[in-house]
Write a protein that holds these residues in place. Structure first.
Motif, PDB file in Angstrom:
ATOM      1  N   LEU A  98       0.818  -1.296   0.018  1.00  0.00           N
ATOM      2  CA  LEU A  98      -0.195  -0.034  -0.087  1.00  0.00           C
ATOM      3  C   LEU A  98       0.903   1.224  -0.056  1.00  0.00           C
ATOM      4  N   PHE A  99       1.854   1.398   0.790  1.00  0.00           N
ATOM      5  CA  PHE A  99       2.760   2.404   1.162  1.00  0.00           C
ATOM      6  C   PHE A  99       3.525   2.710  -0.388  1.00  0.00           C
ATOM      7  N   LEU A 100       4.097   1.819  -0.689  1.00  0.00           N
ATOM      8  CA  LEU A 100       4.923   1.989  -1.826  1.00  0.00           C
ATOM      9  C   LEU A 100       3.928   2.714  -3.128  1.00  0.00           C
ATOM     10  N   ASN A 101       2.841   1.808  -3.332  1.00  0.00           N
ATOM     11  CA  ASN A 101       1.974   2.034  -4.589  1.00  0.00           C
ATOM     12  C   ASN A 101       1.276   3.673  -4.493  1.00  0.00           C
ATOM     13  N   ILE A 102       0.912   4.038  -3.145  1.00  0.00           N
ATOM     14  CA  ILE A 102       0.530   5.168  -2.821  1.00  0.00           C
ATOM     15  C   ILE A 102       1.388   6.255  -3.251  1.00  0.00           C
ATOM     16  N   LEU A 103       2.653   6.144  -2.658  1.00  0.00           N
ATOM     17  CA  LEU A 103       3.905   7.022  -3.270  1.00  0.00           C
ATOM     18  C   LEU A 103       4.061   6.971  -4.810  1.00  0.00           C
ATOM     19  N   PHE A 104       4.052   5.936  -5.404  1.00  0.00           N
ATOM     20  CA  PHE A 104       4.251   5.739  -6.758  1.00  0.00           C
ATOM     21  C   PHE A 104       3.112   6.521  -7.426  1.00  0.00           C
ATOM     22  N   LEU A 105       1.918   6.150  -7.010  1.00  0.00           N
ATOM     23  CA  LEU A 105       0.765   6.814  -7.869  1.00  0.00           C
ATOM     24  C   LEU A 105       0.717   8.455  -7.564  1.00  0.00           C
ATOM     25  N   ILE A 254      -3.597  -0.656  -6.865  1.00  0.00           N
ATOM     26  CA  ILE A 254      -2.808  -0.310  -5.788  1.00  0.00           C
ATOM     27  C   ILE A 254      -2.198  -1.387  -5.030  1.00  0.00           C
ATOM     28  N   PHE A 255      -3.035  -2.463  -4.970  1.00  0.00           N
ATOM     29  CA  PHE A 255      -2.777  -3.778  -4.415  1.00  0.00           C
ATOM     30  C   PHE A 255      -1.573  -4.510  -5.149  1.00  0.00           C
ATOM     31  N   TYR A 256      -1.247  -3.931  -6.322  1.00  0.00           N
ATOM     32  CA  TYR A 256      -0.144  -4.876  -7.282  1.00  0.00           C
ATOM     33  C   TYR A 256       1.018  -4.169  -7.332  1.00  0.00           C
ATOM     34  N   GLY A 257       2.030  -4.856  -6.723  1.00  0.00           N
ATOM     35  CA  GLY A 257       3.387  -4.176  -6.607  1.00  0.00           C
ATOM     36  C   GLY A 257       3.886  -4.226  -7.952  1.00  0.00           C
ATOM     37  N   ASP A 258       4.761  -3.403  -8.454  1.00  0.00           N
ATOM     38  CA  ASP A 258       5.270  -3.579  -9.634  1.00  0.00           C
ATOM     39  C   ASP A 258       6.521  -4.639  -9.752  1.00  0.00           C
ATOM     40  N   PHE A 259       6.121  -5.770  -9.757  1.00  0.00           N
ATOM     41  CA  PHE A 259       7.194  -6.899  -9.619  1.00  0.00           C
ATOM     42  C   PHE A 259       8.391  -6.587 -10.544  1.00  0.00           C
ATOM     43  N   ASN A 269      17.445  -9.867  -2.066  1.00  0.00           N
ATOM     44  CA  ASN A 269      18.381  -9.363  -1.204  1.00  0.00           C
ATOM     45  C   ASN A 269      17.389  -9.265   0.265  1.00  0.00           C
ATOM     46  N   GLY A 270      17.346 -10.006   0.866  1.00  0.00           N
ATOM     47  CA  GLY A 270      16.629  -9.857   2.211  1.00  0.00           C
ATOM     48  C   GLY A 270      16.829  -8.864   3.201  1.00  0.00           C
ATOM     49  N   THR A 271      18.058  -8.182   3.034  1.00  0.00           N
ATOM     50  CA  THR A 271      18.191  -7.051   4.023  1.00  0.00           C
ATOM     51  C   THR A 271      17.184  -5.817   3.542  1.00  0.00           C
ATOM     52  N   LEU A 272      16.917  -5.952   2.431  1.00  0.00           N
ATOM     53  CA  LEU A 272      15.805  -4.609   1.888  1.00  0.00           C
ATOM     54  C   LEU A 272      14.386  -5.048   2.083  1.00  0.00           C
ATOM     55  N   PHE A 273      14.194  -6.318   2.263  1.00  0.00           N
ATOM     56  CA  PHE A 273      12.654  -6.766   2.573  1.00  0.00           C
ATOM     57  C   PHE A 273      11.913  -5.941   3.555  1.00  0.00           C
ATOM     58  N   ASP A 274      12.381  -5.374   4.481  1.00  0.00           N
ATOM     59  CA  ASP A 274      11.637  -4.715   5.477  1.00  0.00           C
ATOM     60  C   ASP A 274      10.918  -3.572   4.825  1.00  0.00           C
ATOM     61  N   SER A 275      11.580  -3.009   3.739  1.00  0.00           N
ATOM     62  CA  SER A 275      10.744  -1.561   3.174  1.00  0.00           C
ATOM     63  C   SER A 275      10.559  -1.976   1.634  1.00  0.00           C
ATOM     64  N   THR A 276      10.761  -3.071   1.207  1.00  0.00           N
ATOM     65  CA  THR A 276      10.673  -3.198  -0.355  1.00  0.00           C
ATOM     66  C   THR A 276       9.624  -4.446  -0.709  1.00  0.00           C
ATOM     67  N   ASP A 277       9.512  -5.582   0.133  1.00  0.00           N
ATOM     68  CA  ASP A 277       9.015  -6.633  -0.107  1.00  0.00           C
ATOM     69  C   ASP A 277       7.280  -6.327  -0.301  1.00  0.00           C
ATOM     70  N   VAL A 278       6.840  -6.618  -1.659  1.00  0.00           N
ATOM     71  CA  VAL A 278       5.446  -6.479  -1.496  1.00  0.00           C
ATOM     72  C   VAL A 278       4.754  -7.406  -2.106  1.00  0.00           C
ATOM     73  N   ILE A 279       3.362  -7.763  -2.328  1.00  0.00           N
ATOM     74  CA  ILE A 279       2.784  -8.915  -2.378  1.00  0.00           C
ATOM     75  C   ILE A 279       3.189  -9.747  -3.518  1.00  0.00           C
ATOM     76  N   ASP A 280       3.373  -9.066  -4.725  1.00  0.00           N
ATOM     77  CA  ASP A 280       3.808  -9.834  -6.061  1.00  0.00           C
ATOM     78  C   ASP A 280       5.401 -10.658  -5.802  1.00  0.00           C
ATOM     79  N   THR A 281       6.106  -9.858  -5.260  1.00  0.00           N
ATOM     80  CA  THR A 281       7.590 -10.401  -5.036  1.00  0.00           C
ATOM     81  C   THR A 281       7.416 -11.567  -3.812  1.00  0.00           C
ATOM     82  N   TYR A 282       6.503 -11.155  -2.910  1.00  0.00           N
ATOM     83  CA  TYR A 282       6.291 -12.463  -1.781  1.00  0.00           C
ATOM     84  C   TYR A 282       5.926 -13.795  -2.714  1.00  0.00           C
ATOM     85  N   VAL A 283       4.644 -13.194  -3.687  1.00  0.00           N
ATOM     86  CA  VAL A 283       4.113 -14.760  -4.005  1.00  0.00           C
ATOM     87  C   VAL A 283       5.303 -15.506  -4.799  1.00  0.00           C
ATOM     88  N   PHE A 284       5.687 -14.788  -5.591  1.00  0.00           N
ATOM     89  CA  PHE A 284       6.658 -15.221  -6.682  1.00  0.00           C
ATOM     90  C   PHE A 284       8.052 -15.916  -5.796  1.00  0.00           C
TER      91      PHE A 284
END
Length: 328
Positions: A98-105, A254-259, A269-284
């Motif tokens: 949500l946060f990333l897609n609101i920022l992007f939009l 908005i619930f679709y990350g830009d995979f 890169n698991g170090t960055l998952f705290d702020s970059t892991d979205v639904i699409d990357t998690y599902v993949f």
């Protein structure tokens, strides 16, 4: 001679006009069958590639076994949804998405409007077309190429520096190990999205600007408005319907990350998952590493349902506060 007159018989009317409507409908079908024939390929395309695959959604409610197939696997109710929502990752992934897609939009719409207004103010036709091509070009750049450019800028070709760290050093700031710091990445990805989509959206807004009647600007000139005042008081308000349509379309995703972009840049890169892991990357990642088809299908269905609800809410809000710009 009798003065009494017989009462005229009431005229019978066709019940509720149904035969008339049927006749009109048949006439419309006869007249517009060629238009229906033109639409047939698109209808078949959406039936085959959009609606037929929906039968696979039953996997979300099953304990999927490859040997038994989709329809032979046993049902397990809402266990797949419960497993995802009760996992420790659900809250983080939903917030990031949500946060990333609101920022992007918000950032890409604002950048597109500003770029369109700036391009519209260029008087030289040649320079205007060159500028349009330059700002539109990043839309066609592959996410993999964007990832390489970002790697060179942030960490250098050999991983030992980078142009951004060189600039920070020149200003007296310490160098940052960007690929181990999750904090700045929402803003880095937002800058990437602006670079990627700002020019593309500006073309849409420019098309809307060309639809503004010239008399409106002539009236502004007569009133003594400067170019900046006309851009602020005429162009910007008249772009509101276009922005509203793009906003509703963006809210639907908005619930679709830009995979493509996020996974190409961040990868595993698991170090960055705290702020970059979205639904699409998690599902993949879950599908690739665990092979859990049921849970990944449940997450995908959850994503689609929430996206649909958000679109309905956005359209209702738009109709309430700006009915003339509503898309429905």
């Amino acid at each position: 001679m009798s003065t009494l007159q017989t009462r005229p018989e009431p005229q019978t009317r066709p019940p509720s006009g149904a035969p008339d409507r049927r006749r009109v409908r048949r006439r419309a079908v006869r007249t517009n069958w060629t238009i229906g024939l033109l639409a047939l390929p698109a209808v078949v395309f959406f039936l085959v590639f959009s609606y037929l695959p929906m039968s696979g959604l039953v996997v979300a409610f099953k304990e999927f076994d490859v040997n038994l197939g989709i329809f032979g696997s046993p049902w397990n109710g809402l266990e797949n949804f419960t497993y995802f929502l009760e996992s420790g990752d659900a809250a983080r992934i939903l917030f990031n998405t949500l946060f990333l897609n609101i920022l992007f939009l918000g950032a890409t719409l604002a950048a597109g409007m500003v770029l369109a207004i700036m391009l519209n103010e260029i008087r030289s036709t040649f320079f205007k077309r060159v500028s349009q091509s330059v700002v539109f070009f990043p839309y066609f750049v592959s996410p993999v190429v964007i990832s390489i450019i970002l790697q060179v800028l942030l960490a250098g070709a050999s991983g030992g520096g980078g142009a951004v760290n060189d600039a920070l050093g020149g200003l007296g700031f310490p160098a940052v190990d960007w690929y181990t710091e999750p904090g700045p990445w929402p803003w880095i990805l937002t800058v990437v999205k602006i670079w990627q989509l700002g020019g593309y959206l500006s073309v849409i807004f420019l098309a809307a600007i060309t639809g503004i009647p010239e008399e409106v600007y002539e009236a502004g000139t007569i009133d003594g408005a400067s170019r900046a005042q006309m851009a602020w008081r005429i162009t910007l308000p008249l772009l509101k319907p276009t922005a509203a349509v793009l906003l509703v379309l963006g809210v639907g995703r908005i619930f679709y990350g830009d995979f493509g972009t996020i996974y190409a840049i961040v990868g595993d890169n698991g170090t960055l998952f705290d702020s970059t892991d979205v639904i699409d990357t998690y599902v993949f990642r879950a599908l690739r590493q665990l092979g859990d088809f049921g849970t990944t299908a449940a997450i995908g269905l959850f994503q689609s349902v929430v996206g649909f609800v958000l679109v309905v809410i956005a359209v209702l809000i738009q109709r309430k506060y700006s009915k003339e710009t509503s898309v429905l």
